[in-house]
Scaffold this motif. Structure first.
Motif, PDB file in Angstrom:
ATOM      1  N   ASP A  59       0.819  -1.216   0.000  1.00 34.14           N
ATOM      2  CA  ASP A  59       0.000   0.000   0.000  1.00 34.14           C
ATOM      3  C   ASP A  59       0.853   1.266   0.000  1.00 34.14           C
ATOM      4  O   ASP A  59       0.337   2.370   0.072  1.00 34.14           O
ATOM      5  N   GLY A  60       2.180   1.107  -0.052  1.00 35.08           N
ATOM      6  CA  GLY A  60       3.091   2.245  -0.079  1.00 35.08           C
ATOM      7  C   GLY A  60       3.560   2.707   1.286  1.00 35.08           C
ATOM      8  O   GLY A  60       4.403   3.606   1.376  1.00 35.08           O
ATOM      9  N   SER A  61       3.041   2.126   2.357  1.00 33.17           N
ATOM     10  CA  SER A  61       3.509   2.481   3.697  1.00 33.17           C
ATOM     11  C   SER A  61       4.794   1.716   3.997  1.00 33.17           C
ATOM     12  O   SER A  61       5.164   0.786   3.291  1.00 33.17           O
ATOM     13  N   GLY A  62       5.461   2.103   5.058  1.00 34.17           N
ATOM     14  CA  GLY A  62       6.682   1.426   5.470  1.00 34.17           C
ATOM     15  C   GLY A  62       6.441   0.589   6.708  1.00 34.17           C
ATOM     16  O   GLY A  62       5.527   0.868   7.492  1.00 34.17           O
ATOM     17  N   TYR A  63       7.254  -0.432   6.871  1.00 39.49           N
ATOM     18  CA  TYR A  63       7.159  -1.288   8.050  1.00 39.49           C
ATOM     19  C   TYR A  63       8.564  -1.639   8.518  1.00 39.49           C
ATOM     20  O   TYR A  63       9.421  -2.007   7.709  1.00 39.49           O
ATOM     21  N   LEU A  64       8.799  -1.516   9.828  1.00 33.88           N
ATOM     22  CA  LEU A  64      10.076  -1.906  10.422  1.00 33.88           C
ATOM     23  C   LEU A  64       9.882  -3.256  11.086  1.00 33.88           C
ATOM     24  O   LEU A  64       8.965  -3.438  11.874  1.00 33.88           O
ATOM     25  N   GLN A  65      10.758  -4.209  10.769  1.00 29.59           N
ATOM     26  CA  GLN A  65      10.606  -5.543  11.334  1.00 29.59           C
ATOM     27  C   GLN A  65      11.936  -6.103  11.800  1.00 29.59           C
ATOM     28  O   GLN A  65      12.996  -5.641  11.391  1.00 29.59           O
ATOM     29  N   ALA A  66      11.857  -7.098  12.659  1.00 31.39           N
ATOM     30  CA  ALA A  66      12.998  -7.917  13.085  1.00 31.39           C
ATOM     31  C   ALA A  66      14.171  -7.116  13.634  1.00 31.39           C
ATOM     32  O   ALA A  66      15.309  -7.331  13.267  1.00 31.39           O
ATOM     33  N   LEU A  67      13.908  -6.197  14.556  1.00 31.37           N
ATOM     34  CA  LEU A  67      14.986  -5.453  15.195  1.00 31.37           C
ATOM     35  C   LEU A  67      15.614  -6.315  16.290  1.00 31.37           C
ATOM     36  O   LEU A  67      14.917  -6.816  17.164  1.00 31.37           O
ATOM     37  N   ALA A  68      16.912  -6.508  16.214  1.00 32.57           N
ATOM     38  CA  ALA A  68      17.622  -7.298  17.224  1.00 32.57           C
ATOM     39  C   ALA A  68      18.998  -6.690  17.475  1.00 32.57           C
ATOM     40  O   ALA A  68      19.689  -6.293  16.532  1.00 32.57           O
ATOM     41  N   VAL A  69      19.380  -6.628  18.743  1.00 32.52           N
ATOM     42  CA  VAL A  69      20.713  -6.174  19.146  1.00 32.52           C
ATOM     43  C   VAL A  69      21.268  -7.221  20.098  1.00 32.52           C
ATOM     44  O   VAL A  69      20.564  -7.682  20.999  1.00 32.52           O
ATOM     45  N   SER A  70      22.516  -7.601  19.892  1.00 35.96           N
ATOM     46  CA  SER A  70      23.107  -8.620  20.757  1.00 35.96           C
ATOM     47  C   SER A  70      23.077  -8.152  22.212  1.00 35.96           C
ATOM     48  O   SER A  70      23.260  -6.962  22.492  1.00 35.96           O
ATOM     49  N   PRO A  71      22.818  -9.056  23.142  1.00 35.15           N
ATOM     50  CA  PRO A  71      22.705  -8.667  24.557  1.00 35.15           C
ATOM     51  C   PRO A  71      23.912  -7.883  25.073  1.00 35.15           C
ATOM     52  O   PRO A  71      23.755  -6.951  25.859  1.00 35.15           O
ATOM     53  N   ALA A  72      25.098  -8.196  24.633  1.00 32.31           N
ATOM     54  CA  ALA A  72      26.303  -7.505  25.110  1.00 32.31           C
ATOM     55  C   ALA A  72      26.386  -6.057  24.633  1.00 32.31           C
ATOM     56  O   ALA A  72      27.179  -5.281  25.167  1.00 32.31           O
ATOM     57  N   HIS A  73      25.573  -5.683  23.658  1.00 32.95           N
ATOM     58  CA  HIS A  73      25.648  -4.328  23.086  1.00 32.95           C
ATOM     59  C   HIS A  73      24.364  -3.522  23.276  1.00 32.95           C
ATOM     60  O   HIS A  73      24.202  -2.473  22.654  1.00 32.95           O
ATOM     61  N   ARG A  74      23.484  -3.982  24.135  1.00 33.85           N
ATOM     62  CA  ARG A  74      22.226  -3.268  24.357  1.00 33.85           C
ATOM     63  C   ARG A  74      22.439  -2.045  25.237  1.00 33.85           C
ATOM     64  O   ARG A  74      23.443  -1.903  25.908  1.00 33.85           O
ATOM     65  N   ASN A  75      21.480  -1.147  25.177  1.00 36.92           N
ATOM     66  CA  ASN A  75      21.468   0.090  25.969  1.00 36.92           C
ATOM     67  C   ASN A  75      22.635   1.010  25.616  1.00 36.92           C
ATOM     68  O   ASN A  75      23.167   1.712  26.471  1.00 36.92           O
ATOM     69  N   GLN A  76      23.018   0.996  24.350  1.00 34.58           N
ATOM     70  CA  GLN A  76      24.075   1.879  23.852  1.00 34.58           C
ATOM     71  C   GLN A  76      23.574   2.737  22.687  1.00 34.58           C
ATOM     72  O   GLN A  76      24.371   3.346  21.987  1.00 34.58           O
ATOM     73  N   GLY A  77      22.250   2.738  22.439  1.00 35.39           N
ATOM     74  CA  GLY A  77      21.683   3.544  21.362  1.00 35.39           C
ATOM     75  C   GLY A  77      21.689   2.871  19.995  1.00 35.39           C
ATOM     76  O   GLY A  77      21.329   3.493  19.002  1.00 35.39           O
ATOM     77  N   ILE A  78      22.073   1.606  19.935  1.00 28.04           N
ATOM     78  CA  ILE A  78      22.164   0.912  18.649  1.00 28.04           C
ATOM     79  C   ILE A  78      20.776   0.713  18.039  1.00 28.04           C
ATOM     80  O   ILE A  78      20.570   0.969  16.850  1.00 28.04           O
ATOM     81  N   ALA A  79      19.798   0.278  18.832  1.00 28.18           N
ATOM     82  CA  ALA A  79      18.438   0.100  18.312  1.00 28.18           C
ATOM     83  C   ALA A  79      17.866   1.427  17.819  1.00 28.18           C
ATOM     84  O   ALA A  79      17.265   1.494  16.745  1.00 28.18           O
ATOM     85  N   THR A  80      18.082   2.486  18.596  1.00 26.45           N
ATOM     86  CA  THR A  80      17.596   3.816  18.197  1.00 26.45           C
ATOM     87  C   THR A  80      18.195   4.231  16.864  1.00 26.45           C
ATOM     88  O   THR A  80      17.491   4.725  15.976  1.00 26.45           O
ATOM     89  N   GLU A  81      19.491   4.012  16.690  1.00 19.62           N
ATOM     90  CA  GLU A  81      20.153   4.392  15.435  1.00 19.62           C
ATOM     91  C   GLU A  81      19.692   3.518  14.270  1.00 19.62           C
ATOM     92  O   GLU A  81      19.507   4.010  13.151  1.00 19.62           O
ATOM     93  N   LEU A  82      19.500   2.221  14.502  1.00 18.57           N
ATOM     94  CA  LEU A  82      19.006   1.355  13.429  1.00 18.57           C
ATOM     95  C   LEU A  82      17.598   1.758  12.998  1.00 18.57           C
ATOM     96  O   LEU A  82      17.279   1.727  11.804  1.00 18.57           O
ATOM     97  N   ILE A  83      16.759   2.156  13.942  1.00 20.24           N
ATOM     98  CA  ILE A  83      15.425   2.649  13.580  1.00 20.24           C
ATOM     99  C   ILE A  83      15.550   3.928  12.768  1.00 20.24           C
ATOM    100  O   ILE A  83      14.899   4.087  11.733  1.00 20.24           O
ATOM    101  N   ARG A  84      16.388   4.857  13.223  1.00 17.93           N
ATOM    102  CA  ARG A  84      16.568   6.127  12.506  1.00 17.93           C
ATOM    103  C   ARG A  84      17.021   5.895  11.073  1.00 17.93           C
ATOM    104  O   ARG A  84      16.496   6.471  10.122  1.00 17.93           O
ATOM    105  N   ARG A  85      17.975   5.011  10.871  1.00 18.13           N
ATOM    106  CA  ARG A  85      18.495   4.738   9.528  1.00 18.13           C
ATOM    107  C   ARG A  85      17.451   4.076   8.637  1.00 18.13           C
ATOM    108  O   ARG A  85      17.355   4.377   7.453  1.00 18.13           O
TER     109      ARG A  85
END
Length: 156
Positions: A59-85
């Motif tokens: 329908d032309g909309s966007g969808y973000l799926q399957a976001l995963a960050v390794s446990p050793a690298h969580r809470n460092q802004g990686i998920a936020t940056e991957l969403i932004r990109r």
């Protein structure tokens, strides 16, 4: 080590898919890159430490799926940056609205909700037992998944 970002190409695809499955369960995998999606990743020392997929729906909309960050690298802004990109990739292709589900378990709460909100997403609905068809949930026992999904969306 510094974190770098980019898109996934065939040599790293299996590594990215393994990370998604280790974080989200064997029932989840990332689609092969094609013109309607893009697999974005975070790397540390050339190892995939975070991954997420952006898809243009029919329908032309966007969808973000399957976001995963390794446990050793969580809470460092990686998920936020991957969403932004991923949002930026969709915006550059003319997408006007993006949605995403945040997996929510009793044990861990809504996994990506904080990063989605930081990127301007608003909660639209809570979908009880949304993942009940999963047989391999990392948060639930062998009786099947009892996790909810929190649906988020934003206009671009």
């Amino acid at each position: 080590m510094p974190v770098t970002y980019g898109t996934i190409h065939p040599p790293k695809f299996a590594e990215a898919d393994a990370l998604v499955q280790s974080c989200l369960g064997r029932d989840v995998s990332i689609p092969a890159p094609n013109p309607r999606n893009s697999v974005h990743a975070a790397f540390c020392d050339s190892a995939v430490i975070g991954v997420g997929v952006a898809t243009i729906e029919y329908d032309g909309s966007g969808y973000l799926q399957a976001l995963a960050v390794s446990p050793a690298h969580r809470n460092q802004g990686i998920a936020t940056e991957l969403i932004r990109r991923r949002v930026e990739w969709l915006r550059n292709l003319g997408v006007r609205r993006v949605s995403a589900h945040s997996w929510c378990s009793e044990a861990f709460g809504p996994q990506s909700a904080r990063a989605l909100v930081k990127n301007g997403f608003k909660l639209q609905a809570v979908l009880p037992l949304h993942y009940s068809q999963m047989s391999d949930c990392p948060a639930c026992d062998s009786r099947g998944c009892r996790c909810d999904a929190w649906l988020y969306a934003r206009d671009l």
